[in-house]
Each structure stands twice: as C-alpha cells, then as structure tokens.
Design a protein around this motif. Structure first.
Motif, PDB file in Angstrom:
ATOM      1  N   ALA A  12       0.841  -1.139   0.006  1.00  0.00           N
ATOM      2  CA  ALA A  12       0.098   0.083   0.046  1.00  0.00           C
ATOM      3  C   ALA A  12       0.828   1.264  -0.073  1.00  0.00           C
ATOM      4  N   PHE A  13       0.376   2.261  -0.629  1.00  0.00           N
ATOM      5  CA  PHE A  13       1.179   3.531  -0.600  1.00  0.00           C
ATOM      6  C   PHE A  13      -0.176   4.714  -0.691  1.00  0.00           C
ATOM      7  N   GLU A  14       0.603   5.923  -0.721  1.00  0.00           N
ATOM      8  CA  GLU A  14      -0.300   6.912  -0.470  1.00  0.00           C
ATOM      9  C   GLU A  14      -0.066   7.878  -1.935  1.00  0.00           C
ATOM     10  N   VAL A  15      -1.180   8.343  -2.591  1.00  0.00           N
ATOM     11  CA  VAL A  15      -1.132   9.343  -3.542  1.00  0.00           C
ATOM     12  C   VAL A  15      -1.670  10.511  -3.370  1.00  0.00           C
ATOM     13  N   SER A  16      -1.016  11.722  -3.884  1.00  0.00           N
ATOM     14  CA  SER A  16      -1.901  12.958  -3.827  1.00  0.00           C
ATOM     15  C   SER A  16      -2.934  13.068  -4.782  1.00  0.00           C
ATOM     16  N   ALA A  17      -3.789  13.833  -4.616  1.00  0.00           N
ATOM     17  CA  ALA A  17      -4.764  14.074  -5.741  1.00  0.00           C
ATOM     18  C   ALA A  17      -4.238  14.629  -7.106  1.00  0.00           C
ATOM     19  N   HIS A  18      -3.121  15.056  -6.872  1.00  0.00           N
ATOM     20  CA  HIS A  18      -2.507  15.795  -8.313  1.00  0.00           C
ATOM     21  C   HIS A  18      -1.551  14.616  -8.929  1.00  0.00           C
ATOM     22  N   GLN A  19      -1.206  13.506  -8.322  1.00  0.00           N
ATOM     23  CA  GLN A  19      -0.407  12.741  -8.914  1.00  0.00           C
ATOM     24  C   GLN A  19      -0.871  11.436  -9.411  1.00  0.00           C
ATOM     25  N   THR A  20      -0.147  10.636 -10.449  1.00  0.00           N
ATOM     26  CA  THR A  20      -0.935   9.596 -10.952  1.00  0.00           C
ATOM     27  C   THR A  20      -0.542   8.287 -10.134  1.00  0.00           C
ATOM     28  N   VAL A  21      -1.378   7.203 -10.052  1.00  0.00           N
ATOM     29  CA  VAL A  21      -0.912   6.121  -9.434  1.00  0.00           C
ATOM     30  C   VAL A  21       0.595   5.664  -9.814  1.00  0.00           C
ATOM     31  N   LEU A  22       1.186   5.687 -10.753  1.00  0.00           N
ATOM     32  CA  LEU A  22       2.292   5.126 -10.988  1.00  0.00           C
ATOM     33  C   LEU A  22       3.510   6.125 -10.099  1.00  0.00           C
ATOM     34  N   GLN A  23       3.040   7.271 -10.186  1.00  0.00           N
ATOM     35  CA  GLN A  23       3.797   8.475  -9.406  1.00  0.00           C
ATOM     36  C   GLN A  23       3.992   8.194  -8.120  1.00  0.00           C
ATOM     37  N   GLY A  24       2.757   7.858  -7.379  1.00  0.00           N
ATOM     38  CA  GLY A  24       2.775   7.580  -5.935  1.00  0.00           C
ATOM     39  C   GLY A  24       3.406   6.456  -5.621  1.00  0.00           C
ATOM     40  N   ALA A  25       3.450   5.443  -6.533  1.00  0.00           N
ATOM     41  CA  ALA A  25       4.005   4.245  -6.123  1.00  0.00           C
ATOM     42  C   ALA A  25       5.673   4.238  -6.449  1.00  0.00           C
ATOM     43  N   LEU A  26       5.967   4.731  -7.450  1.00  0.00           N
ATOM     44  CA  LEU A  26       7.618   5.095  -7.475  1.00  0.00           C
ATOM     45  C   LEU A  26       8.268   6.007  -6.429  1.00  0.00           C
ATOM     46  N   GLU A  27       7.194   7.120  -5.899  1.00  0.00           N
ATOM     47  CA  GLU A  27       7.469   8.013  -4.914  1.00  0.00           C
ATOM     48  C   GLU A  27       7.694   7.308  -3.614  1.00  0.00           C
ATOM     49  N   ALA A  28       6.793   6.334  -3.521  1.00  0.00           N
ATOM     50  CA  ALA A  28       6.970   5.440  -2.277  1.00  0.00           C
ATOM     51  C   ALA A  28       8.024   4.208  -2.245  1.00  0.00           C
ATOM     52  N   ASP A  29       8.624   4.081  -3.240  1.00  0.00           N
ATOM     53  CA  ASP A  29       9.608   3.049  -3.645  1.00  0.00           C
ATOM     54  C   ASP A  29       8.787   1.558  -3.563  1.00  0.00           C
ATOM     55  N   VAL A  30       7.903   1.561  -3.997  1.00  0.00           N
ATOM     56  CA  VAL A  30       6.730   0.216  -4.310  1.00  0.00           C
ATOM     57  C   VAL A  30       6.981  -0.174  -5.609  1.00  0.00           C
ATOM     58  N   PRO A  31       7.451  -1.329  -5.721  1.00  0.00           N
ATOM     59  CA  PRO A  31       7.737  -1.708  -7.291  1.00  0.00           C
ATOM     60  C   PRO A  31       6.232  -1.759  -8.217  1.00  0.00           C
ATOM     61  N   PHE A  32       6.616  -1.187  -9.111  1.00  0.00           N
ATOM     62  CA  PHE A  32       5.669  -1.174  -9.998  1.00  0.00           C
ATOM     63  C   PHE A  32       6.013  -0.998 -11.415  1.00  0.00           C
ATOM     64  N   PRO A  33       5.382  -2.112 -12.291  1.00  0.00           N
ATOM     65  CA  PRO A  33       5.834  -2.195 -13.583  1.00  0.00           C
ATOM     66  C   PRO A  33       5.634  -1.057 -14.268  1.00  0.00           C
ATOM     67  N   ASN A  34       6.778  -0.420 -15.205  1.00  0.00           N
ATOM     68  CA  ASN A  34       6.409   0.641 -16.050  1.00  0.00           C
ATOM     69  C   ASN A  34       7.638   0.647 -16.977  1.00  0.00           C
ATOM     70  N   ARG A  35       7.511   1.329 -18.150  1.00  0.00           N
ATOM     71  CA  ARG A  35       8.713   1.682 -18.775  1.00  0.00           C
ATOM     72  C   ARG A  35       8.766   3.197 -19.385  1.00  0.00           C
ATOM     73  N   CYS A  36       7.555   3.580 -20.327  1.00  0.00           N
ATOM     74  CA  CYS A  36       7.562   4.657 -20.860  1.00  0.00           C
ATOM     75  C   CYS A  36       6.857   5.931 -20.293  1.00  0.00           C
ATOM     76  N   GLN A  37       5.859   5.753 -19.138  1.00  0.00           N
ATOM     77  CA  GLN A  37       5.376   6.762 -18.245  1.00  0.00           C
ATOM     78  C   GLN A  37       4.377   7.641 -18.948  1.00  0.00           C
ATOM     79  N   ILE A  38       4.143   7.009 -20.235  1.00  0.00           N
ATOM     80  CA  ILE A  38       2.990   8.224 -21.036  1.00  0.00           C
ATOM     81  C   ILE A  38       1.866   7.382 -21.480  1.00  0.00           C
ATOM     82  N   GLY A  39       1.641   5.979 -21.259  1.00  0.00           N
ATOM     83  CA  GLY A  39       0.535   5.323 -21.657  1.00  0.00           C
ATOM     84  C   GLY A  39       0.783   4.628 -22.935  1.00  0.00           C
TER      85      GLY A  39
END
Length: 92
Positions: A12-39
């Motif tokens: 679990a992690f917290e995300v502000s109302a102005h962040q994406t789910v991925l940004q919140g995960a990465l900021e909290a050091d939670v492993p989350f699959p990603n590459r391009c970060q633009i969809g």
C-alpha cells in the motif's frame, strides 16, 4: 491523499490528488511495472478493483477493457482510495 492497495501483494502507498498512481508508487519505492510513463507501452496496465480514477487525457483502451476495469497507472489520477490488481481475477 488517497491510499492505494496493490493486490495480490497487499502493498500500500499514498498518492496525492495531483499524482498518477504510478508516480505515487515510485515515490513510495513500491515496485510497479513501467517503462514509458506516457501510456504507450502498457507495462503499467492494471485492474481497478475498487475506487475511482480520472485522466487528463483518456487512455487508448477498448470499451471491453474499460468495462473490465483496466487502467493505465501512469495516467490514472485517483479520485478516492483504490484497490488495484495485476491479476486477471478480482476475487479478493
């Protein structure tokens, strides 16, 4: 701030109302699959089990994918606490 729970790991992690789910995960050091970060790559595609998200730009999802709850975490901004899953089934 909204709380996001990842299934089946239970992380679990917290995300502000102005962040994406991925940004919140990465900021909290939670492993989350990603590459391009633009969809474009679909690496962060996951299912929204509970909660609501919004997008600045609607992602390229089919109507069937939307009905099944698939979201792009790199583009999805939470509007509530969320439960998301990397699994096909949402039986939690």
């Amino acid at each position: 701030m909204y709380r996001v729970h990842l299934m089946p790991s239970g992380a679990a992690f917290e995300v502000s109302a102005h962040q994406t789910v991925l940004q919140g995960a990465l900021e909290a050091d939670v492993p989350f699959p990603n590459r391009c970060q633009i969809g474009a790559c679909a690496s962060c595609l996951c299912r929204l089990v509970e909660g609501d998200v919004r997008y600045h730009l609607e992602p390229m999802l089919t109507e069937q994918e939307k009905e099944q709850g698939w979201i792009f975490a790199c583009q999805a901004i939470p509007c509530s606490d969320l439960v998301v899953s990397f699994e096909e089934s949402d039986d939690y």
